[in-house]
Design a protein around this motif. Structure first.
Motif, PDB file in Angstrom:
ATOM      1  N   PHE A 184      56.287  66.103  33.892  1.00 46.17           N
ATOM      2  CA  PHE A 184      56.557  67.286  34.316  1.00 46.17           C
ATOM      3  C   PHE A 184      57.625  67.953  33.457  1.00 46.17           C
ATOM      4  N   VAL A 185      57.506  69.166  33.444  1.00 39.17           N
ATOM      5  CA  VAL A 185      58.380  69.973  32.618  1.00 39.17           C
ATOM      6  C   VAL A 185      58.841  71.123  33.314  1.00 39.17           C
ATOM      7  N   GLU A 186      60.305  71.287  33.434  1.00 41.73           N
ATOM      8  CA  GLU A 186      60.880  72.283  34.207  1.00 41.73           C
ATOM      9  C   GLU A 186      61.458  73.319  33.170  1.00 41.73           C
ATOM     10  N   ILE A 187      61.458  74.315  33.313  1.00 47.95           N
ATOM     11  CA  ILE A 187      62.268  75.391  32.537  1.00 47.95           C
ATOM     12  C   ILE A 187      63.316  76.107  33.255  1.00 47.95           C
ATOM     13  N   HIS A 188      64.469  76.351  32.824  1.00 50.49           N
ATOM     14  CA  HIS A 188      65.719  76.841  33.618  1.00 50.49           C
ATOM     15  C   HIS A 188      66.527  77.654  32.837  1.00 50.49           C
ATOM     16  N   ILE A 189      67.266  78.492  33.365  1.00 46.96           N
ATOM     17  CA  ILE A 189      68.301  79.137  32.489  1.00 46.96           C
ATOM     18  C   ILE A 189      69.684  78.124  32.485  1.00 46.96           C
ATOM     19  N   GLU A 190      70.273  78.099  31.304  1.00 52.68           N
ATOM     20  CA  GLU A 190      71.194  77.038  31.223  1.00 52.68           C
ATOM     21  C   GLU A 190      72.434  77.214  32.260  1.00 52.68           C
ATOM     22  N   GLN A 191      72.872  78.290  32.843  1.00 57.20           N
ATOM     23  CA  GLN A 191      73.769  78.227  33.786  1.00 57.20           C
ATOM     24  C   GLN A 191      75.270  77.847  33.223  1.00 57.20           C
ATOM     25  N   GLY A 192      75.278  77.805  31.726  1.00 56.03           N
ATOM     26  CA  GLY A 192      76.489  77.733  31.148  1.00 56.03           C
ATOM     27  C   GLY A 192      76.350  78.476  29.823  1.00 56.03           C
ATOM     28  N   ASN A 193      77.534  78.230  28.790  1.00 53.16           N
ATOM     29  CA  ASN A 193      77.568  79.344  27.805  1.00 53.16           C
ATOM     30  C   ASN A 193      77.417  78.789  26.399  1.00 53.16           C
ATOM     31  N   VAL A 194      76.862  77.664  26.430  1.00 56.94           N
ATOM     32  CA  VAL A 194      76.673  76.683  25.135  1.00 56.94           C
ATOM     33  C   VAL A 194      75.768  77.370  24.220  1.00 56.94           C
ATOM     34  N   LEU A 195      74.440  77.809  24.839  1.00 54.80           N
ATOM     35  CA  LEU A 195      73.477  78.138  23.950  1.00 54.80           C
ATOM     36  C   LEU A 195      73.946  79.471  23.132  1.00 54.80           C
ATOM     37  N   GLU A 196      74.555  80.236  24.327  1.00 48.45           N
ATOM     38  CA  GLU A 196      74.967  81.826  23.816  1.00 48.45           C
ATOM     39  C   GLU A 196      76.144  81.401  22.778  1.00 48.45           C
ATOM     40  N   ASN A 197      76.950  80.487  23.026  1.00 53.14           N
ATOM     41  CA  ASN A 197      77.984  80.424  21.940  1.00 53.14           C
ATOM     42  C   ASN A 197      77.715  80.177  20.742  1.00 53.14           C
ATOM     43  N   GLU A 198      76.512  79.215  20.504  1.00 55.91           N
ATOM     44  CA  GLU A 198      75.952  78.650  19.383  1.00 55.91           C
ATOM     45  C   GLU A 198      75.015  79.383  18.865  1.00 55.91           C
ATOM     46  N   ALA A 199      74.652  80.759  19.403  1.00 52.71           N
ATOM     47  CA  ALA A 199      73.408  81.615  18.846  1.00 52.71           C
ATOM     48  C   ALA A 199      72.355  80.705  18.915  1.00 52.71           C
ATOM     49  N   LEU A 200      71.833  80.146  19.871  1.00 54.67           N
ATOM     50  CA  LEU A 200      70.622  79.129  19.938  1.00 54.67           C
ATOM     51  C   LEU A 200      69.795  79.649  21.102  1.00 54.67           C
ATOM     52  N   GLN A 201      68.476  79.542  20.642  1.00 55.86           N
ATOM     53  CA  GLN A 201      67.532  80.101  21.862  1.00 55.86           C
ATOM     54  C   GLN A 201      66.894  79.243  23.020  1.00 55.86           C
ATOM     55  N   ILE A 202      67.024  77.711  22.332  1.00 54.78           N
ATOM     56  CA  ILE A 202      66.467  76.759  23.675  1.00 54.78           C
ATOM     57  C   ILE A 202      67.390  75.629  23.535  1.00 54.78           C
ATOM     58  N   GLY A 203      67.424  75.087  24.581  1.00 58.34           N
ATOM     59  CA  GLY A 203      68.078  73.593  24.708  1.00 58.34           C
ATOM     60  C   GLY A 203      67.031  72.849  25.134  1.00 58.34           C
ATOM     61  N   VAL A 204      67.024  71.613  24.565  1.00 62.96           N
ATOM     62  CA  VAL A 204      66.132  70.577  24.746  1.00 62.96           C
ATOM     63  C   VAL A 204      66.857  69.411  25.693  1.00 62.96           C
ATOM     64  N   VAL A 205      66.508  69.571  26.784  1.00 64.15           N
ATOM     65  CA  VAL A 205      67.361  68.651  27.829  1.00 64.15           C
ATOM     66  C   VAL A 205      66.931  67.372  27.834  1.00 64.15           C
ATOM     67  N   ASN A 206      68.087  66.324  27.462  1.00 60.17           N
ATOM     68  CA  ASN A 206      67.281  64.952  27.421  1.00 60.17           C
ATOM     69  C   ASN A 206      68.269  64.220  28.296  1.00 60.17           C
ATOM     70  N   ASN A 207      69.066  64.726  29.295  1.00 60.30           N
ATOM     71  CA  ASN A 207      69.680  63.930  30.260  1.00 60.30           C
ATOM     72  C   ASN A 207      70.453  64.911  31.415  1.00 60.30           C
TER      73      ASN A 207
END
Length: 409
Positions: A184-207
């Motif tokens: 099962f793979v779920e994609i979601h908006i981060e709902q936080g500002n880590v990716l934006e602040n670090e100028a990243l496109q994708i978060g790979v969630v491990n926990n």
């Protein structure tokens, strides 16, 4: 297939269902707008070449059979409900992204070796009735009839009546959970500002972080603000201030990913010229390590009792939520990371501080999550937004991950 246009059109069209005149979107479980949204998704699934079906409670599925391993299913999706006056991406982006990604794969590569399936879960938010994860908990056979039989919404409408009004009912509890789900793979908006602040496109969630939530009541003595000397006071707000300040300082010292929040504070009598004799407050604490979470909150409880004793206050501590962290599956996480690399995305491994359907599904089936940035970290708000190019980037990574899972031997 024009991925940009198909994604943009679907987000625009689905967001009109339940749109709020004041801005944002309100689409609550078993309302008419909720059912209209599920039917819209069902039509899109059919148009994409998938077979659309509802389960008993209103979860919607779209399926394409695998050519070689049809009994092995790769699943993707999220929830269709919203908070009151929420944004246009939380939940529904994961549903749209799943069927757009599969539509792209079918158009590009044809039928997969393993079955591909979309799930549009009935409910996750808990915004209408005092229950959460109704969709995913029914999917994994955790939901209990007794949890909802006697509950009602803010207008007094009963859960069971509204469910049946929309043509749904309780599931057959004699039927076991499915044994065909391989990922099962779920994609979601981060709902936080880590990716934006670090100028990243994708978060790979491990926990997904564990949560402990408390309601605490401190009781002292209300008294005259002008005639009660400082040394004679039993000031509940003063005791709270000691607790709040010290525990937040301790959390800062522990560091990320620990977070603690005192989000609700209600002093009584809450007037300018009376020493407050009582204060009710909440504490929300989260961490990805269960032992760290447990140790920190138990130390916080002991400190609160110590402060109460020192200031001649009574204290009642109610731990009403105790959710353990949920790790994602290493193999599925590795597949998502491989997909991000293959698509040449700027990404990072990260945890989720918010709860998601994946935390319910992961203990039963191998799972992982993909995050895309949230503008200013805003969510559950009409101002919720993600750059379209970031949404497209997320769908590309999802599609690549699903390709690896469903099309490769």
């Amino acid at each position: 297939m024009d991925l940009n246009k198909v994604l943009a059109d679907n987000i625009k069209n689905l967001s009109q269902i339940g749109s709020d005149p004041t801005g944002g979107m309100t689409r609550l479980l078993y309302t008419d707008s909720w059912l209209e949204a599920q039917k819209y998704v069902a039509n899109q699934l059919t148009d994409a070449g998938l077979t659309a079906t509802f389960d008993e409670v209103g979860n919607l599925f779209g399926r394409i059979e695998g050519t070689k391993y049809p009994e092995e299913t790769i699943l993707s999706g999220s929830h269709i409900d919203t908070v009151v006056n929420g944004g246009t991406l939380d939940g529904q982006f994961g549903v749209i992204a799943a069927y757009v990604a599969i539509q792209y794969l079918l158009a590009t590569y044809g039928q997969p070796l393993r079955s591909l399936e979309v799930i549009s879960m009935a409910e996750e938010e808990g915004s209408r009735f005092p229950t959460v994860f109704w969709g995913s908990k029914n999917f994994v056979r955790e939901a209990k009839r007794s949890d909802v039989e006697d509950i009602a919404d803010f207008e007094g409408k009963k859960f069971v009546d509204e469910m049946r009004r929309q043509g749904f009912d309780f599931r057959d509890e004699s039927v076991p959970k499915r044994d065909d789900i391989r990922a099962f793979v779920e994609i979601h908006i981060e709902q936080g500002n880590v990716l934006e602040n670090e100028a990243l496109q994708i978060g790979v969630v491990n926990n997904i972080a564990g949560q402990r939530r408390y309601t605490i009541v401190l009781k002292g003595e209300a008294n005259h603000a002008g005639t009660t000397p400082m040394g004679y006071r039993k000031d509940a707000v003063y005791g709270f201030s000691k607790i709040c300040s010290e525990i937040i300082d301790r959390a800062v010292q522990v560091g990320d990913p620990l977070v603690v929040t005192f989000g609700k504070v209600e002093p009584k009598p809450n007037t300018v010229n009376v020493v407050p004799g009582e204060v009710l407050f909440t504490m929300d604490c989260r961490h990805t390590d269960q032992e760290v979470l447990k140790n920190f909150t138990e130390e916080a409880e002991a400190f609160m009792k110590e402060v109460a004793k020192d200031h001649q206050l009574d204290i009642a501590i109610d731990l009403w939520m105790d959710e353990a962290p949920v790790p994602m599956n290493d193999d599925i996480v590795a597949t998502v990371e491989k997909a991000a690399k293959a698509e040449k995305m700027k990404y990072k491994m990260m945890h989720s501080g918010a709860g998601h359907d994946s935390q319910i599904i992961a203990p039963h089936y191998p799972s992982a999550m993909i995050f895309v940035p949230s503008t200013k970290g805003i969510s559950h708000n009409p101002a919720e937004e993600t750059k379209h190019e970031d949404l497209v980037a997320g769908v590309k990574v999802l599609a690549k991950a699903l390709y690896e899972l469903a099309y490769k031997e």
